[in-house]
Scaffold this motif. Structure first.
Motif, short mmCIF file in Angstrom:
data_model
loop_
_atom_site.label_atom_id
_atom_site.label_comp_id
_atom_site.label_asym_id
_atom_site.label_seq_id
_atom_site.Cartn_x
_atom_site.Cartn_y
_atom_site.Cartn_z
N ASN A 19 6.20 -10.98 -15.59
CA ASN A 19 6.28 -10.30 -14.30
C ASN A 19 6.84 -11.21 -13.22
OD1 ASN A 19 3.15 -8.57 -14.89
ND2 ASN A 19 5.21 -7.93 -15.41
N ALA A 20 6.36 -12.47 -13.19
CA ALA A 20 6.81 -13.40 -12.16
C ALA A 20 8.31 -13.64 -12.24
CB ALA A 20 6.05 -14.72 -12.28
N LEU A 21 8.82 -13.87 -13.45
CA LEU A 21 10.24 -14.14 -13.61
C LEU A 21 11.09 -12.91 -13.33
CD1 LEU A 21 10.23 -16.52 -16.72
CD2 LEU A 21 10.33 -17.12 -14.29
N GLN A 22 10.57 -11.72 -13.69
CA GLN A 22 11.27 -10.49 -13.34
C GLN A 22 11.40 -10.36 -11.83
OE1 GLN A 22 8.61 -7.72 -15.12
NE2 GLN A 22 9.84 -7.40 -16.94
N ILE A 23 10.30 -10.59 -11.15
CA ILE A 23 10.27 -10.44 -9.69
C ILE A 23 11.22 -11.44 -9.02
CG2 ILE A 23 8.80 -10.85 -7.66
CD1 ILE A 23 6.52 -9.54 -9.34
N ALA A 39 14.00 -4.26 -4.03
CA ALA A 39 14.77 -4.90 -5.09
C ALA A 39 13.95 -4.99 -6.37
CB ALA A 39 15.24 -6.29 -4.66
N ILE A 40 12.66 -5.28 -6.24
CA ILE A 40 11.78 -5.36 -7.41
C ILE A 40 11.65 -3.99 -8.07
CG2 ILE A 40 9.42 -5.81 -8.18
CD1 ILE A 40 9.22 -7.81 -5.80
N LEU A 41 11.42 -2.95 -7.26
CA LEU A 41 11.25 -1.61 -7.79
C LEU A 41 12.50 -1.12 -8.51
CD1 LEU A 41 9.39 0.11 -4.80
CD2 LEU A 41 8.40 -0.89 -6.85
N GLU A 42 13.66 -1.53 -8.03
CA GLU A 42 14.91 -1.12 -8.66
C GLU A 42 15.22 -1.91 -9.93
OE1 GLU A 42 17.81 -1.54 -5.59
OE2 GLU A 42 17.14 0.24 -4.48
N SER A 43 14.56 -3.07 -10.10
CA SER A 43 14.84 -3.92 -11.26
C SER A 43 14.19 -3.42 -12.54
CB SER A 43 14.39 -5.36 -10.99
OG SER A 43 12.97 -5.48 -11.01
N ALA A 44 13.06 -2.72 -12.43
CA ALA A 44 12.35 -2.24 -13.62
C ALA A 44 11.40 -1.12 -13.20
CB ALA A 44 11.57 -3.37 -14.28
N GLU A 45 11.39 -0.03 -13.95
CA GLU A 45 10.66 1.15 -13.55
C GLU A 45 9.15 1.04 -13.69
OE1 GLU A 45 12.12 4.80 -15.14
OE2 GLU A 45 14.18 4.44 -14.48
N TRP A 46 8.65 0.02 -14.38
CA TRP A 46 7.20 -0.09 -14.52
C TRP A 46 6.55 -0.71 -13.30
CZ3 TRP A 46 10.42 -2.30 -18.30
CH2 TRP A 46 10.76 -3.65 -18.10
N PHE A 47 7.32 -1.21 -12.36
CA PHE A 47 6.74 -1.72 -11.12
C PHE A 47 6.50 -0.57 -10.14
CE2 PHE A 47 8.90 -5.84 -12.24
CZ PHE A 47 7.73 -6.57 -12.36
N ALA A 48 5.42 -0.69 -9.34
CA ALA A 48 5.12 0.29 -8.30
C ALA A 48 4.68 -0.46 -7.05
CB ALA A 48 4.01 1.23 -8.75
N GLU A 49 4.84 0.17 -5.90
CA GLU A 49 4.35 -0.41 -4.65
C GLU A 49 2.84 -0.51 -4.70
OE1 GLU A 49 6.02 -0.64 -1.20
OE2 GLU A 49 7.72 0.71 -1.41
N ASP A 50 2.30 -1.55 -4.09
CA ASP A 50 0.85 -1.72 -4.05
C ASP A 50 0.48 -2.51 -2.80
OD1 ASP A 50 -1.75 -1.45 -4.89
OD2 ASP A 50 -1.61 -2.85 -6.56
N THR A 51 -0.80 -2.46 -2.46
CA THR A 51 -1.30 -3.16 -1.27
C THR A 51 -2.66 -3.77 -1.59
OG1 THR A 51 -0.19 -1.62 0.22
CG2 THR A 51 -1.99 -2.91 1.14
#
Length: 359
Positions: free
Chosen positions: A180-184, A249-261
């Motif tokens: 995840n870190a390297l993807q981001i 940019a993160i959300l567009e890089s891979a669909e398994w990411f979602a916004e969070d807080t």
């Protein structure tokens, strides 16, 4: 996840550092760091199943994360509502758990939805490339696995771009956290050559932050992560609030990411909410596991979510297929079909991809 997303994201480029790491002996989420891996839970319940029940091996994560205490609550629920007994084991979480399921050493496990997709489709991690673990099936998704990016206050890090040249602990080699870190970081144009990568479990990363030996560390886990809570009480730390442009940019890089807080007040000294992203925690099992057994355990958990304390606000029948990245086990499918009057279908094909892992 669609094939064009897979093609657009050059995993081989950012995973060169993972290389020689053995996936099945390594930790998953840093927040699920193993502490005495392979230990069985001793938190109550019978050691022997009742008549008609089975001994079920359930792989969790490290005792300092979220997977282990949540699995302990599942153990209590299952043993109070079925004849089965759950043997909960402390492990390295996602990547190790995938290996244990694939080898038949575990019956159920908690893993990240992206790691599940990588394993089944033979991609994402060098160890999975061309070597898919095809016997893994989904049971349900549970809650967001929040990406925590912890920094030293004097490091002056206000964006992901500011990590260029910094000393960054991305988690254990080959772990879900490192992936995840390297993807981001890749999503904002940073390769491993652009920063000084450190790879340890979170206990060591916490010591590094305390000793000013690193500038930032990635932790993946449902807030509050116990080990992060402990660090926040002993060390002056900050959390990176990811700017909107970088989150997009993160959300567009891979669909398994979602916004969070991360809500304000979750950790000591964090008085404002922190914008970040997440993947999804899920329950997985093996294809060959008895359909009735899987249905029993799925029903016990989701019919008794009011008994949960850990992540209780997120875990429900209504959201249990959100972000499901692999094919459902027939036993789980039967339970969810029953809940929806027979019209429910898995949100994943196992071949064609994943839905967005939204809350």
């Amino acid at each position: 996840m669609t094939n064009d997303v897979t093609d657009d994201f050059d995993r081989r480029k950012f995973l060169t550092a993972v290389g020689a790491a053995g996936a099945f002996g390594l930790a998953g989420c840093v927040g699920e760091e193993p502490e005495g891996g392979g230990n069985e839970s001793g938190d109550g319940g019978s050691d022997q199943p009742e008549e008609g029940g089975q001994n079920v091996v359930w792989d969790a994560g490290g005792t300092g994360g979220t997977y282990y205490p949540l699995s302990g609550e599942f153990k209590t629920i299952v043993e109070e509502n079925t004849p089965h007994v759950l043997q909960v084991r402390s492990t390295g979480a996602s990547v190790e758990n995938v290996g244990n399921l694939g080898g038949g050493d575990a019956d159920f496990a908690l893993i990240q939805n992206d790691v599940a997709y990588f394993a089944v489709n033979g991609t994402g991690l060098d160890e999975f490339e061309g070597n898919p673990i095809e016997n893994i099936r989904g049971v349900a998704t549970l809650y967001p696995e929040t990406i925590h990016i912890i920094t030293r206050p004097d490091a002056n890090i206000g964006s992901l771009q500011d990590l260029q040249g910094a000393r960054v602990n991305t988690g254990n080699l080959g772990s879900g956290t490192q992936v995840n870190a390297l993807q981001i970081l890749e999503s904002v144009g940073l390769s491993p050559d652009d920063f000084q990568e450190q790879n340890t479990g979170f206990s060591q990363a916490a010591d590094q932050l305390s000793d000013n030996d690193i500038d930032a560390a990635f932790v993946v886990g449902g807030w509050p992560v116990g080990a992060v809570e402990e660090l926040a009480t002993t060390t002056d730390i900050q959390f990176l609030d990811i700017p909107q442009e970088e989150r997009q940019a993160i959300l567009e890089s891979a669909e398994w990411f979602a916004e969070d807080t991360i809500p304000a007040g979750t950790y000591q000294g964090v008085d404002e909410e922190v914008d970040t992203v997440s993947v999804q925690a899920m329950i997985a099992t093996r294809e060959d596991l008895d359909e009735a057994l899987v249905q029993d355990i799925t029903a016990a958990i989701f019919n008794n979510t009011d008994s949960l304390n850990t992540k209780a606000d997120f875990i429900s029948v209504d959201s249990a297929l959100d972000g499901m990245s692999i094919e459902l086990h027939p036993g789980a499918q039967a339970y969810f079909d029953e809940q929806s009057g027979g019209g429910n279908e898995s949100s994943a094909s196992g071949e064609n991809g994943t839905e967005n892992a939204s809350e």
